[in-house]
Scaffold this motif. Structure first.
Motif, PDB file in Angstrom:
ATOM      1  N   GLN A 139       9.799   8.352  -0.900  1.00  0.00           N
ATOM      2  CA  GLN A 139      10.132   9.721  -1.669  1.00  0.00           C
ATOM      3  C   GLN A 139      11.480   9.907  -1.616  1.00  0.00           C
ATOM      4  O   GLN A 139      11.767  10.814  -2.495  1.00  0.00           O
TER       5      GLN A 139
ATOM      6  N   GLN B 258      -7.449   8.614   2.687  1.00  0.00           N
ATOM      7  CA  GLN B 258      -6.220   7.838   2.397  1.00  0.00           C
ATOM      8  C   GLN B 258      -6.245   6.427   1.703  1.00  0.00           C
ATOM      9  O   GLN B 258      -5.555   5.829   1.706  1.00  0.00           O
ATOM     10  N   ARG B 259      -7.380   6.224   1.035  1.00  0.00           N
ATOM     11  CA  ARG B 259      -7.830   5.003   0.686  1.00  0.00           C
ATOM     12  C   ARG B 259      -6.732   4.503  -0.574  1.00  0.00           C
ATOM     13  O   ARG B 259      -6.619   3.274  -0.940  1.00  0.00           O
TER      14      ARG B 259
ATOM     15  N   THR C  80      -4.458  10.092  -0.861  1.00  0.00           N
ATOM     16  CA  THR C  80      -3.323   8.889  -0.549  1.00  0.00           C
ATOM     17  C   THR C  80      -2.840   9.218   0.795  1.00  0.00           C
ATOM     18  O   THR C  80      -3.252  10.094   1.461  1.00  0.00           O
ATOM     19  N   SER C  81      -1.822   8.345   1.055  1.00  0.00           N
ATOM     20  CA  SER C  81      -1.165   8.661   2.484  1.00  0.00           C
ATOM     21  C   SER C  81      -0.688   9.994   2.715  1.00  0.00           C
ATOM     22  O   SER C  81      -0.323  10.660   1.936  1.00  0.00           O
ATOM     23  N   PRO C  82      -1.023  10.442   3.843  1.00  0.00           N
ATOM     24  CA  PRO C  82      -0.832  11.888   4.408  1.00  0.00           C
ATOM     25  C   PRO C  82       0.724  12.120   4.333  1.00  0.00           C
ATOM     26  O   PRO C  82       1.289  13.277   4.410  1.00  0.00           O
ATOM     27  N   ASP C  83       1.413  11.272   4.202  1.00  0.00           N
ATOM     28  CA  ASP C  83       3.096  11.224   4.252  1.00  0.00           C
ATOM     29  C   ASP C  83       3.408  11.312   2.978  1.00  0.00           C
ATOM     30  O   ASP C  83       4.740  11.621   2.718  1.00  0.00           O
ATOM     31  N   ASP C  84       2.799  11.146   1.944  1.00  0.00           N
ATOM     32  CA  ASP C  84       3.208  11.164   0.412  1.00  0.00           C
ATOM     33  C   ASP C  84       3.105  12.591  -0.084  1.00  0.00           C
ATOM     34  O   ASP C  84       2.171  12.680  -0.856  1.00  0.00           O
ATOM     35  N   VAL C  85       4.158  13.349   0.129  1.00  0.00           N
ATOM     36  CA  VAL C  85       4.135  14.609  -0.531  1.00  0.00           C
ATOM     37  C   VAL C  85       4.182  14.461  -2.142  1.00  0.00           C
ATOM     38  O   VAL C  85       3.600  15.145  -2.952  1.00  0.00           O
ATOM     39  N   LEU C  86       5.356  13.955  -2.471  1.00  0.00           N
ATOM     40  CA  LEU C  86       5.355  13.488  -4.047  1.00  0.00           C
ATOM     41  C   LEU C  86       4.249  12.867  -4.540  1.00  0.00           C
ATOM     42  O   LEU C  86       3.930  13.151  -5.738  1.00  0.00           O
ATOM     43  N   GLY C  87       3.694  11.976  -3.818  1.00  0.00           N
ATOM     44  CA  GLY C  87       2.324  11.399  -4.191  1.00  0.00           C
ATOM     45  C   GLY C  87       1.234  12.276  -4.579  1.00  0.00           C
ATOM     46  O   GLY C  87       0.418  12.224  -5.611  1.00  0.00           O
TER      47      GLY C  87
ATOM     48  N   ILE D  37       6.749   4.790   3.305  1.00  0.00           N
ATOM     49  CA  ILE D  37       6.482   5.839   2.356  1.00  0.00           C
ATOM     50  C   ILE D  37       7.220   7.024   2.137  1.00  0.00           C
ATOM     51  O   ILE D  37       7.466   7.653   1.319  1.00  0.00           O
TER      52      ILE D  37
ATOM     53  N   ARG E 178       1.007  -1.222   0.025  1.00  0.00           N
ATOM     54  CA  ARG E 178      -0.149  -0.007   0.148  1.00  0.00           C
ATOM     55  C   ARG E 178       0.847   1.406   0.049  1.00  0.00           C
ATOM     56  O   ARG E 178       1.739   1.348   0.706  1.00  0.00           O
ATOM     57  N   TYR E 179       0.362   2.242  -1.042  1.00  0.00           N
ATOM     58  CA  TYR E 179       1.185   3.284  -1.065  1.00  0.00           C
ATOM     59  C   TYR E 179       2.474   3.216  -1.614  1.00  0.00           C
ATOM     60  O   TYR E 179       3.533   4.212  -1.703  1.00  0.00           O
TER      61      TYR E 179
ATOM     62  N   MET F 170     -11.944   4.272   5.133  1.00  0.00           N
ATOM     63  CA  MET F 170     -10.908   3.696   6.092  1.00  0.00           C
ATOM     64  C   MET F 170     -11.191   3.538   7.509  1.00  0.00           C
ATOM     65  O   MET F 170     -10.518   2.955   8.034  1.00  0.00           O
TER      66      MET F 170
ATOM     67  N   ASP G 211      -3.642   4.428  -3.540  1.00  0.00           N
ATOM     68  CA  ASP G 211      -2.324   4.652  -4.063  1.00  0.00           C
ATOM     69  C   ASP G 211      -2.312   5.557  -5.312  1.00  0.00           C
ATOM     70  O   ASP G 211      -3.543   6.337  -5.600  1.00  0.00           O
ATOM     71  N   VAL G 212      -1.301   6.243  -5.566  1.00  0.00           N
ATOM     72  CA  VAL G 212      -1.312   7.225  -6.825  1.00  0.00           C
ATOM     73  C   VAL G 212      -2.134   6.990  -7.863  1.00  0.00           C
ATOM     74  O   VAL G 212      -2.950   7.575  -8.277  1.00  0.00           O
TER      75      VAL G 212
ATOM     76  N   HIS H 288      -4.376  14.559   8.616  1.00  0.00           N
ATOM     77  CA  HIS H 288      -3.445  13.320   9.331  1.00  0.00           C
ATOM     78  C   HIS H 288      -2.020  14.019   8.896  1.00  0.00           C
ATOM     79  O   HIS H 288      -1.280  13.300   9.253  1.00  0.00           O
TER      80      HIS H 288
ATOM     81  N   SER I 169       2.937   1.504  -4.871  1.00  0.00           N
ATOM     82  CA  SER I 169       2.865   0.919  -6.205  1.00  0.00           C
ATOM     83  C   SER I 169       3.429   1.996  -7.240  1.00  0.00           C
ATOM     84  O   SER I 169       3.650   1.447  -8.358  1.00  0.00           O
TER      85      SER I 169
END
Lengths: 428, 428
Positions: free
Chosen positions: A306, B246-247, B272-279, A302, A146-147, B27, B249-250, B297, A149
């Motif tokens: 990045q 956050q359900r 997506t994930s709150p940690d994924d800036v680039l995503g 994750i 998850r996250y 989620m 992936d990119v 989050h 892919s």
């Protein structure tokens, strides 16, 4: 044969390391190395040990967080590891506390690692070998994609693992024969004076370490002098890394590292916040060719994804007890392999060397298949408290041969260092 | 006059919201909205209340983390707020548990917010007004600029605040007269059937809300049908945002949002994930012109900084109780103003509406100086448990007039919802 988990014990264990200034750096002047420790017991008489590493205050909170996982674990089949991992990380209510970061995630890490210690013991193998003998398909099944892919798919992971598979056996033999190269941080703590620095650099060379590391970031004049001293003792070509422990903002990191560049840093570690992917990328670009390394405080796969996507790091510093345990660390090893970035694990603290050697050796056997540019951090503290402590020979980690994850602390050490009632703390 | 903090009480408070499927999303299928609650008492008889919001399991860990801050707080001068904030966030041992994220950071948030509640009460003003009457220099002093200086300096912050300063008074008056626009998420929970969705959409329009939001991400066919239904009730131009919690992936985010595009989403939240800036940045680029929103989050100002630097979000969704309290939220408001991104705060849960209205109103008065494109989330749950609950009129938050941060829960509500012994849980 039954192997149900019937008991889970937790311990708040702290070592008074601040009394000696061991482990002092620019951000952590007085750590008391601690373990929020967990023991899982099965009804067939096996035990799995695991822990989250902290540096003192808050270790009670960390221990409570592990305790909160008891309902997930008790009564479960110890072999149900994959499902249990995904259940704890994915629990819709618990994940509000992260998601996948900080205290709750480190608690999951401790339990997952204890489950792996248990599994390796039940199979009679050291963890690195247990993992290194699993099929690529079994390994991929351990990973939560998850996250990931957009950077790593299960197919990518299979390709990486299958490429390394035919030659695993020779690398297992090479590990048993020669071990895995180590570097030492022991000379470089900020609390030590120049005389001690000089003596410890010399000892590191004599002991065959492949690299040393200096803590920097408190005072530039001091750092210039200490780096010059270490360079003088170690010679012009010996790898000397520097570690700022998140001390800087982007501009100050660039300025400070540029000033230290003449001494040829092998890498600069944690130049800024572990959360700052773009900051690391900006620093890496500005200080090139000095490589950037980070990872000990990176919260999960994750953020590692990045850092790799952004080209922000040249070395990935895996930590065994911060992300969600062995399973998430396998995802991170696969990500690093996909991006061709060497993994040089973080260790030290209490028990981190014991754990992370298994992951680096598994990486060598089954994932990257390479030792090139790779070293495991080594700090010579607190190993005497472990039942199966790391062994260093000729500057290399000797491959563990006893069953398990080397995570088990000696009962007398646990008893003495219980906080606040153990004899070390109560003085009784 | 003395104002030393002499007592700190903590409470594990949980509301059994899962029994009604209120708050269900892709989620979080069965949240029990909870508060790890803290009360600070001074020797001059004042109280400050604060809390971390969670959704059930783990609220005990969160409460223990707040308790671990007791030694930092007891005996301290309540006016020593700035120093105490920096001390807790910067504590070299505690920060190992984050740094600045997850359980420990939310605990600090609860205590910092309680200190602000106390301060506002002692000054006899609602928090938004207390903050909105501080000088630009005083406000800048509240902020920790560490790790921000590549995007926001104290000089930048002063410039922003000084620009808004001359016209503060008229905006204070406008808030008192017209309040601050709200949007409602109440129609859009996944657990509701289409008939209920239709009825609640109509009610939202009738009540004058400026926008609604639908939860999406569990099943695309359902989402298409629910969005079509809401669009039919609300008309073609009414703002309807969607929230994936956050359900995805990119790639799946891009695919899913593209399918919903014909219904004209006002924003897509937490793709997506709150940690994924680039995503987030990749998604924003691919689904343009549909704007991306996130924040509830997001762990701290460092991740918000990057989301803004990367152009990943068009709306910043401040949360009152996740980052390090009022102080860090002021940093985030300043960052948003610097990048020209409107802040549309996250609320709902328990007490989040009560808290965050103060921050949005402060933003309007003293930071951004604008309401354009800005709405505060509103969910009509659990307000009856608060001593000074939010008031909505004509789809707007009415500016609070009572002293404090509106954080105080009613004693009877605390008693009944204590977990696990309160009457709601024990059935007694």
């Amino acid at each position: 044969m039954s192997r149900r988990i019937v008991e889970m014990e937790t311990y708040d264990i702290r070592f008074p390391t601040s009394r000696e200034l061991d482990g002092s750096d620019a951000m952590n002047p007085d750590p008391d190395y601690s373990a929020a420790y967990v023991v899982l017991k099965t009804d067939d008489g096996h035990e799995g040990h695991g822990f989250a590493f902290t540096i003192g205050r808050g270790n009670d909170v960390q221990t409570a967080a592990i305790g909160a996982l008891r309902p997930y674990v008790l009564g479960r089949d110890a072999d149900d590891l994959g499902a249990l991992y995904k259940e704890m990380v994915g629990d819709s209510q618990l994940r509000w506390l992260g998601p996948e970061k900080g205290v709750m995630h480190m608690a999951i890490s401790a339990v997952v690692n204890a489950l792996w210690d248990l599994k390796a013991k039940r199979h009679g193998k050291p963890l690195w070998l247990l993992l290194g003998e699993m099929s690529p398909e079994e390994i991929v099944d351990l990973v939560d994609f998850r996250y990931l892919s957009d950077a790593l798919t299960p197919e990518d992971a299979l390709r990486i693992l299958r490429k390394a598979e035919p030659t695993r056996r020779e690398r297992i033999e090479s590990l048993r024969k020669d071990g895995y190269p180590a570097y030492t941080t022991s000379p470089g703590w900020l609390g030590y004076d120049d005389e001690k620095l000089r003596r410890l650099c010399k000892e590191a060379l004599d002991q065959g370490f492949k690299q040393i590391k200096l803590k920097v970031g408190a005072d530039l004049e001091d750092d210039l002098r200490r780096f010059a001293t270490a360079r003088e003792v170690c010679g012009p070509d010996f790898p000397i890394a520097i570690d700022a422990n998140q001390r800087w903002d982007v501009a100050s990191a660039i300025e400070w590292v540029t000033a230290l560049k003449p001494y040829n840093p092998h890498w600069v570690e944690e130049p800024t916040s572990p959360d700052d992917v773009l900051g690391h990328a900006a620093i890496a670009e500005a200080i090139s060719p000095v490589p950037v390394a980070t990872g000990e405080h990176v919260q999960n796969r994750i953020v590692f994804k990045q850092l790799l996507q952004a080209g922000a790091i040249s070395y990935l510093q895996l930590d065994s007890a911060r992300v969600g345990g062995v399973n998430e660390n396998i995802a991170i090893l696969l990500l690093a392999a996909k991006f061709g970035v060497p993994v040089c694990p973080h260790a030290g603290g209490v028990g981190l060397c014991e754990l992370v050697q298994h992951l680096a050796m598994f990486d060598f056997v089954a994932v990257s298949g390479s030792m090139e540019g790779r070293v495991i951090e080594y700090v010579d503290h607190l190993h005497e408290h472990f039942a199966d402590p790391v062994v260093i020979e000729q500057g290399c980690y000797v491959a563990p041969s006893l069953p398990g994850f080397s995570a088990q602390m000696r009962p007398a050490s646990i008893a003495a260092h219980l906080y606040p009632d153990g004899s070390v703390w109560s003085g009784s």
